[in-house]
Write a protein that holds these residues in place. Structure first.
Motif, PDB file in Angstrom:
ATOM      1  N   PHE A 210      37.409  36.250  48.813  1.00 53.70           N
ATOM      2  CA  PHE A 210      38.015  37.444  47.859  1.00 53.70           C
ATOM      3  C   PHE A 210      37.914  38.599  48.863  1.00 53.70           C
ATOM      4  O   PHE A 210      38.739  39.592  48.693  1.00 53.70           O
ATOM      5  CB  PHE A 210      36.452  37.830  47.047  1.00 53.70           C
ATOM      6  CG  PHE A 210      36.775  38.903  45.969  1.00 53.70           C
ATOM      7  CD1 PHE A 210      37.653  38.885  45.049  1.00 53.70           C
ATOM      8  CD2 PHE A 210      36.158  40.004  46.401  1.00 53.70           C
ATOM      9  CE1 PHE A 210      37.952  40.173  44.264  1.00 53.70           C
ATOM     10  CE2 PHE A 210      36.241  41.288  45.584  1.00 53.70           C
ATOM     11  CZ  PHE A 210      37.102  41.207  44.565  1.00 53.70           C
ATOM     12  N   GLY A 211      37.188  38.718  50.065  1.00 53.29           N
ATOM     13  CA  GLY A 211      37.265  39.941  50.752  1.00 53.29           C
ATOM     14  C   GLY A 211      38.722  39.944  51.227  1.00 53.29           C
ATOM     15  O   GLY A 211      39.166  41.292  51.136  1.00 53.29           O
ATOM     16  N   PRO A 212      39.027  39.136  52.132  1.00 50.89           N
ATOM     17  CA  PRO A 212      40.388  39.299  52.637  1.00 50.89           C
ATOM     18  C   PRO A 212      41.445  39.715  51.710  1.00 50.89           C
ATOM     19  O   PRO A 212      42.439  40.366  51.956  1.00 50.89           O
ATOM     20  CB  PRO A 212      40.523  38.054  53.471  1.00 50.89           C
ATOM     21  CG  PRO A 212      39.206  37.574  53.805  1.00 50.89           C
ATOM     22  CD  PRO A 212      38.503  38.041  52.443  1.00 50.89           C
ATOM     23  N   ALA A 213      41.537  38.813  50.525  1.00 55.33           N
ATOM     24  CA  ALA A 213      42.543  39.134  49.385  1.00 55.33           C
ATOM     25  C   ALA A 213      42.469  40.646  49.110  1.00 55.33           C
ATOM     26  O   ALA A 213      43.369  41.222  48.778  1.00 55.33           O
ATOM     27  CB  ALA A 213      42.077  38.271  48.232  1.00 55.33           C
ATOM     28  N   LEU A 214      41.165  41.080  48.792  1.00 52.46           N
ATOM     29  CA  LEU A 214      41.057  42.633  48.356  1.00 52.46           C
ATOM     30  C   LEU A 214      41.664  43.406  49.506  1.00 52.46           C
ATOM     31  O   LEU A 214      42.492  44.455  49.124  1.00 52.46           O
ATOM     32  CB  LEU A 214      39.489  42.772  48.060  1.00 52.46           C
ATOM     33  CG  LEU A 214      39.164  44.155  47.571  1.00 52.46           C
ATOM     34  CD1 LEU A 214      39.724  44.485  46.326  1.00 52.46           C
ATOM     35  CD2 LEU A 214      37.667  44.506  47.556  1.00 52.46           C
ATOM     36  N   MET A 215      41.451  43.267  50.743  1.00 53.72           N
ATOM     37  CA  MET A 215      42.098  44.143  51.845  1.00 53.72           C
ATOM     38  C   MET A 215      43.475  43.966  51.887  1.00 53.72           C
ATOM     39  O   MET A 215      44.209  44.939  52.241  1.00 53.72           O
ATOM     40  CB  MET A 215      41.425  43.660  52.995  1.00 53.72           C
ATOM     41  CG  MET A 215      39.851  43.883  53.055  1.00 53.72           C
ATOM     42  SD  MET A 215      39.363  45.855  52.834  1.00 53.72           S
ATOM     43  CE  MET A 215      38.508  45.578  51.301  1.00 53.72           C
TER      44      MET A 215
END
Length: 252
Positions: free
Chosen positions: A191-196
């Motif tokens: 989720f973190g990389p997808a959000l960034m």
């Protein structure tokens, strides 16, 4: 909130931060040099390192799927499950933001070129794996990974080596999974990389991240069910073994 809970949740956030930054960072910054095996080892060694740093504080889950598996095995309370999940997602998001900052200061073409170690399917998969294929792959890989956690931490004989066993298993599932989906088996790490990436203007990873949240959780539930069946069979076998030993002793 109790001090012990704050320590546990803080440890989970920190551990997930390290896993996401070093694992996804290896893929984004040096993926072409490291290759599949190198990236797989970066994720696995992150687990090994964190197991010896925060294992005695929180158990070093650093993965919502692992926490779910341990909750279903009645080794984690519902309160801590929610607390761990929140902490893990925070750790993953902060790590991805730091990775985005690092990439932006390098001559690598930015987030849109490096991909920040995101997971994906269809055109976002190296081999064009379909969405259904991605769901199946992530369920299987997560199931195997969570089983290694449940098994290695349940026996006092293997518990001291659990961090190494789990880390090597994570590397093992990454070797197959990287070409297919980039290997998630961890919703917080995805989720973190997808959000960034979404903040950087590419919504693809964020639109696909549901697969890498739902499938690992399903895989964890499958692992918990399989582990419960294994434990039930082991308990059933013990009385029979004890009776056989008694018969042998009597005959002697």
């Amino acid at each position: 909130m109790e001090a012990s809970s704050i320590k546990k949740y803080g440890a989970e956030a920190f551990g997930t931060f390290v896993l996401t930054l070093f694992g996804c960072g290896s893929a984004a910054v040096a993926g072409a040099t490291l290759g599949t095996l190198g990236i797989a080892m970066a994720f696995g060694l992150s687990i090994v390192a964190m197991a010896f740093v925060i294992g005695n504080v929180s158990g070093c889950h650093i993965n919502p799927a692992v926490s779910l598996g341990l909750f279903l095995d009645k080794r984690l309370s519902a309160k801590d499950l929610i607390g761990y999940w929140i902490a893990q997602f925070i750790g993953g998001i902060v790590a991805a933001a730091v990775l985005l900052l690092i990439v932006s200061m390098c001559d690598l073409g930015g987030a849109l070129t490096t991909g920040l170690g995101c997971n994906g399917y269809d055109a976002a998969s190296s081999v064009g794996l379909t969405a259904i294929g991605a769901v199946v792959v992530e369920i299987i890989l997560t199931c195997v990974f969570v089983l290694s956690v449940l098994g290695s931490t349940a026996d006092e004989r293997t518990a001291p080596y659990a961090g190494i066993i789990i880390g090597l298993t994570l590397a093992f599932v990454h070797i197959m999974g990287i070409p297919l989906t980039g290997t998630s088996v961890n919703p917080a790490r995805s989720f973190g990389p997808a959000l960034m990436m979404a903040f950087s203007g590419d919504m693809t990873a964020l639109s696909q991240v549901w697969v890498f949240i739902v499938a690992p959780l399903v895989g964890a539930a499958c692992a918990a069910g399989i582990w419960a069946a294994f434990k039930a069979k082991a308990k059933a076998a013990k009385p029979a073994t004890a009776a056989a030993d008694e018969d042998l002793a009597a005959q002697a």
